[in-house]
Motif scaffolding. Structure first.
Motif, PDB file in Angstrom:
ATOM      1  N   GLU A 107       7.679 -15.580  11.749  1.00 45.72           N
ATOM      2  CA  GLU A 107       8.162 -14.368  12.412  1.00 45.72           C
ATOM      3  C   GLU A 107       7.131 -13.260  12.284  1.00 45.72           C
ATOM      4  N   CYS A 108       7.024 -12.448  13.336  1.00 45.96           N
ATOM      5  CA  CYS A 108       6.063 -11.360  13.354  1.00 45.96           C
ATOM      6  C   CYS A 108       6.668 -10.105  12.721  1.00 45.96           C
ATOM      7  N   TYR A 109       5.952  -9.547  11.763  1.00 46.32           N
ATOM      8  CA  TYR A 109       6.354  -8.295  11.123  1.00 46.32           C
ATOM      9  C   TYR A 109       5.356  -7.205  11.512  1.00 46.32           C
ATOM     10  N   PHE A 110       5.873  -6.000  11.708  1.00 50.08           N
ATOM     11  CA  PHE A 110       5.048  -4.865  12.111  1.00 50.08           C
ATOM     12  C   PHE A 110       5.056  -3.849  10.966  1.00 50.08           C
ATOM     13  N   ILE A 111       3.864  -3.522  10.474  1.00 45.46           N
ATOM     14  CA  ILE A 111       3.730  -2.612   9.340  1.00 45.46           C
ATOM     15  C   ILE A 111       3.275  -1.248   9.861  1.00 45.46           C
ATOM     16  N   GLU A 112       4.090  -0.230   9.654  1.00 53.23           N
ATOM     17  CA  GLU A 112       3.719   1.129  10.056  1.00 53.23           C
ATOM     18  C   GLU A 112       3.122   1.843   8.842  1.00 53.23           C
ATOM     19  N   HIS A 113       1.895   2.320   8.987  1.00 51.16           N
ATOM     20  CA  HIS A 113       1.226   2.952   7.850  1.00 51.16           C
ATOM     21  C   HIS A 113       0.520   4.228   8.298  1.00 51.16           C
ATOM     22  N   ASN A 114       0.319   5.130   7.358  1.00 50.72           N
ATOM     23  CA  ASN A 114      -0.223   6.454   7.671  1.00 50.72           C
ATOM     24  C   ASN A 114      -1.749   6.493   7.738  1.00 50.72           C
ATOM     25  N   GLU A 115      -2.422   5.648   6.979  1.00 42.18           N
ATOM     26  CA  GLU A 115      -3.879   5.590   6.966  1.00 42.18           C
ATOM     27  C   GLU A 115      -4.332   4.207   7.429  1.00 42.18           C
TER      28      GLU A 115
ATOM     29  N   ASN B 207      10.332   1.964  21.223  1.00 44.64           N
ATOM     30  CA  ASN B 207      10.376   1.250  22.492  1.00 44.64           C
ATOM     31  C   ASN B 207       9.995  -0.198  22.250  1.00 44.64           C
ATOM     32  N   GLY B 208      10.871  -1.107  22.667  1.00 45.56           N
ATOM     33  CA  GLY B 208      10.623  -2.529  22.466  1.00 45.56           C
ATOM     34  C   GLY B 208       9.345  -3.012  23.130  1.00 45.56           C
ATOM     35  N   LEU B 209       8.959  -2.342  24.225  1.00 43.48           N
ATOM     36  CA  LEU B 209       7.733  -2.739  24.929  1.00 43.48           C
ATOM     37  C   LEU B 209       6.505  -2.462  24.071  1.00 43.48           C
ATOM     38  N   ASP B 210       6.595  -1.398  23.242  1.00 43.56           N
ATOM     39  CA  ASP B 210       5.467  -1.105  22.347  1.00 43.56           C
ATOM     40  C   ASP B 210       5.224  -2.271  21.390  1.00 43.56           C
ATOM     41  N   PHE B 211       6.315  -2.789  20.835  1.00 39.56           N
ATOM     42  CA  PHE B 211       6.184  -3.877  19.869  1.00 39.56           C
ATOM     43  C   PHE B 211       5.737  -5.172  20.549  1.00 39.56           C
TER      44      PHE B 211
ATOM     45  N   SER C 199       0.845  -1.193   0.000  1.00 40.20           N
ATOM     46  CA  SER C 199       0.000   0.000   0.000  1.00 40.20           C
ATOM     47  C   SER C 199       0.879   1.241   0.000  1.00 40.20           C
ATOM     48  N   GLU C 200       0.409   2.291  -0.654  1.00 45.26           N
ATOM     49  CA  GLU C 200       1.143   3.561  -0.665  1.00 45.26           C
ATOM     50  C   GLU C 200       1.233   4.134   0.742  1.00 45.26           C
ATOM     51  N   SER C 201       0.324   3.730   1.598  1.00 44.42           N
ATOM     52  CA  SER C 201       0.275   4.240   2.970  1.00 44.42           C
ATOM     53  C   SER C 201       1.378   3.661   3.857  1.00 44.42           C
ATOM     54  N   VAL C 202       1.958   2.519   3.462  1.00 44.86           N
ATOM     55  CA  VAL C 202       2.980   1.864   4.290  1.00 44.86           C
ATOM     56  C   VAL C 202       4.287   2.651   4.234  1.00 44.86           C
ATOM     57  N   ALA C 203       4.790   3.015   5.412  1.00 47.43           N
ATOM     58  CA  ALA C 203       6.029   3.802   5.499  1.00 47.43           C
ATOM     59  C   ALA C 203       7.209   2.965   5.976  1.00 47.43           C
ATOM     60  N   LYS C 204       6.977   2.070   6.939  1.00 50.39           N
ATOM     61  CA  LYS C 204       8.064   1.281   7.516  1.00 50.39           C
ATOM     62  C   LYS C 204       7.590  -0.144   7.781  1.00 50.39           C
ATOM     63  N   VAL C 205       8.565  -1.050   7.854  1.00 51.56           N
ATOM     64  CA  VAL C 205       8.302  -2.429   8.250  1.00 51.56           C
ATOM     65  C   VAL C 205       9.348  -2.825   9.280  1.00 51.56           C
ATOM     66  N   TYR C 206       8.883  -3.375  10.417  1.00 50.82           N
ATOM     67  CA  TYR C 206       9.782  -3.796  11.500  1.00 50.82           C
ATOM     68  C   TYR C 206       9.756  -5.315  11.624  1.00 50.82           C
ATOM     69  N   CYS C 207      10.889  -5.866  12.046  1.00 49.11           N
ATOM     70  CA  CYS C 207      10.959  -7.296  12.364  1.00 49.11           C
ATOM     71  C   CYS C 207      11.886  -7.484  13.562  1.00 49.11           C
ATOM     72  N   MET C 208      12.094  -8.731  13.944  1.00 50.60           N
ATOM     73  CA  MET C 208      12.955  -9.053  15.089  1.00 50.60           C
ATOM     74  C   MET C 208      12.524  -8.278  16.338  1.00 50.60           C
ATOM     75  N   GLY C 209      11.212  -8.263  16.580  1.00 46.32           N
ATOM     76  CA  GLY C 209      10.687  -7.593  17.764  1.00 46.32           C
ATOM     77  C   GLY C 209      10.849  -6.091  17.745  1.00 46.32           C
ATOM     78  N   GLY C 210      11.032  -5.522  16.549  1.00 53.71           N
ATOM     79  CA  GLY C 210      11.209  -4.081  16.415  1.00 53.71           C
ATOM     80  C   GLY C 210      12.658  -3.643  16.399  1.00 53.71           C
ATOM     81  N   LEU C 211      13.582  -4.602  16.598  1.00 49.28           N
ATOM     82  CA  LEU C 211      15.008  -4.261  16.634  1.00 49.28           C
ATOM     83  C   LEU C 211      15.547  -3.900  15.250  1.00 49.28           C
ATOM     84  N   HIS C 212      14.926  -4.441  14.220  1.00 46.18           N
ATOM     85  CA  HIS C 212      15.382  -4.198  12.853  1.00 46.18           C
ATOM     86  C   HIS C 212      14.213  -3.618  12.055  1.00 46.18           C
ATOM     87  N   PHE C 213      14.491  -2.575  11.274  1.00 45.39           N
ATOM     88  CA  PHE C 213      13.394  -2.003  10.503  1.00 45.39           C
ATOM     89  C   PHE C 213      13.867  -1.507   9.141  1.00 45.39           C
ATOM     90  N   TYR C 214      12.914  -1.402   8.248  1.00 43.01           N
ATOM     91  CA  TYR C 214      13.121  -0.878   6.900  1.00 43.01           C
ATOM     92  C   TYR C 214      12.254   0.369   6.750  1.00 43.01           C
TER      93      TYR C 214
END
Length: 390
Positions: free
Chosen positions: A361-369, A330-334, A301-316
């Motif tokens: 593995e759990c991936y976290f997608i950060e998006h604007n909308e 904050n690792g606690l957030d993830f 999606s155009e709305s996706v800005a970042k992707v995190y993995c490894m519990g938030g320790l690594h991100f794109y």
């Protein structure tokens, strides 16, 4: 009225603080060495030695400015000895390495600087090959060490505080003394950088664009062009490239496929250019699993800005700028995101987070909308397709 400080007067009466104008530059230059960590599994101990050698040089600069000139020269000499010890402990066969490391840790009988050099030379080691190819460089380094020893061993009245800083004994100007110190400082920075190259040649290899695009996201960062020219020298570099270790590494890596610039950005910088996803997918075989998943999710999606993995320790991060203003994480957030019964459209400051498990593995997608129902269904299809592929 300020109380007279008798002790302070005695402690500082023979000190003459000096100013090194290029101090910030030297600190920035030292980062080249700090970031040259080796990824060799059998040589991880050398990373600690690299950091220690750098810290000794930092100490030397501080000591010199405070007026403790002999201590500053001693710290420079220690940086050479720590670097040599690093090479000595790594550049041996396994059995000797274990025995010598044990002696070093237990502070039992252990060879001094000159003894280590002789042993390394006689063992036909990597170091001996480098020293043979870079003969003139090591001759200059020996001369630097000889001059450092004059101050360390207090040879000559110019190494005495009571003589050097005496008003009637100022034959050599302060500026000349600073210039002399900086020459030794530069030699020692270069020496630590060169001894680092006895572990592996990656700080030099990664400076070559053709090698850079054929390697992955290495722990090592290459030395900069200016750093190499100033602290190692062009001719010394060419001589180093004649060594067997450098040539073996070069010949092996150059056979690998070269990554295009967009794939290189993903692998090296964790940056995904969403306007060139097609160019990235052309070479998806050169991406690691985390890389490829991040590219797929960013392109979702155009709305996706970042992707995190490894519990938030690594991100794109991508060419889509996040609405989230905070730079910190904050690792606690993830941990909370992962444990939440809601997988999609969780609030994350000014943005949103959605989670998906792929390949175990759990991936976290950060998006604007907020993701719409259609987008959520597409992610669910991905989840079902790859959730069992560990």
């Amino acid at each position: 009225m300020t109380k007279f400080d008798f002790i302070k007067l005695r402690e500082t009466r023979e000190l003459y603080p000096l100013k090194i104008k290029k101090k910030k530059k030297y600190h920035l230059d030292l980062i080249n060495i700090e970031e040259s960590w080796t990824g060799r599994l059998d040589a991880h101990i050398s990373n600690t030695f690299i950091l220690e050698a750098v810290q000794l040089i930092i100490n030397s600069i501080a000591q010199f400015e405070q007026g403790y000139f002999d201590a500053s020269y001693y710290s420079l000499r220690q940086s050479l000895e720590v670097s040599t010890t690093m090479t000595y402990l790594v550049d041996n066969d396994d059995e000797i390495r274990k025995n010598e490391l044990k002696k070093w840790k237990e502070q039992s009988r252990f060879p001094m600087y000159s003894q280590m050099i002789k042993i390394l030379e006689s063992n036909e080691s990597v170091f001996s090959d480098i020293k043979e190819k870079m003969t003139s460089y090591f001759l200059e380094l020996d001369e630097t060490k000889r001059k450092l020893n004059k101050y360390v061993h207090k040879q000559g009245f110019n190494t005495f505080y009571v003589a050097k800083n005496h008003p009637f004994n100022q034959k050599k100007s302060r500026d000349d003394f600073i210039k002399e110190y900086e020459q030794h400082l530069q030699k020692c920075i270069g020496a630590v950088a060169v001894f680092r190259l006895t572990i592996d040649p990656f700080p030099i290899l990664l400076n070559d664009p053709e090698i850079y695009v054929r390697t992955g996201d290495t722990m090592t960062r290459g030395y900069g062009d200016v750093f190499i020219e100033e602290y190692i020298g062009g001719q010394n570099l060419e001589n180093y490239k004649l060594t067997e270790m450098y040539q073996n590494h070069y010949d092996s890596i150059i056979l690998e496929d070269a990554k295009n610039e967009y794939v290189t950005h993903v692998v090296k910088d964790n940056y995904i250019d969403k306007d060139n996803l097609d160019r990235i997918f052309e070479q998806q075989h050169l991406l690691g699993r985390h890389d490829l998943v991040a590219v797929v999710l960013c392109g979702f999606s155009e709305s996706v800005a970042k992707v995190y993995c490894m519990g938030g320790l690594h991100f794109y991060f991508s060419s889509t700028k996040s609405n989230r203003n905070k730079m910190s994480m904050n690792g606690l957030d993830f941990k909370e995101f992962k444990e939440s019964p809601q997988n999609y459209n969780l609030t994350y400051d000014e943005a949103f987070i959605s989670t998906i498990e792929l390949h175990g593995e759990c991936y976290f997608i950060e998006h604007n909308e907020k993701l719409n129902e259609s987008e959520i269904q597409e992610l669910e299809k991905l989840r079902k397709l790859y959730s069992s592929n560990k």
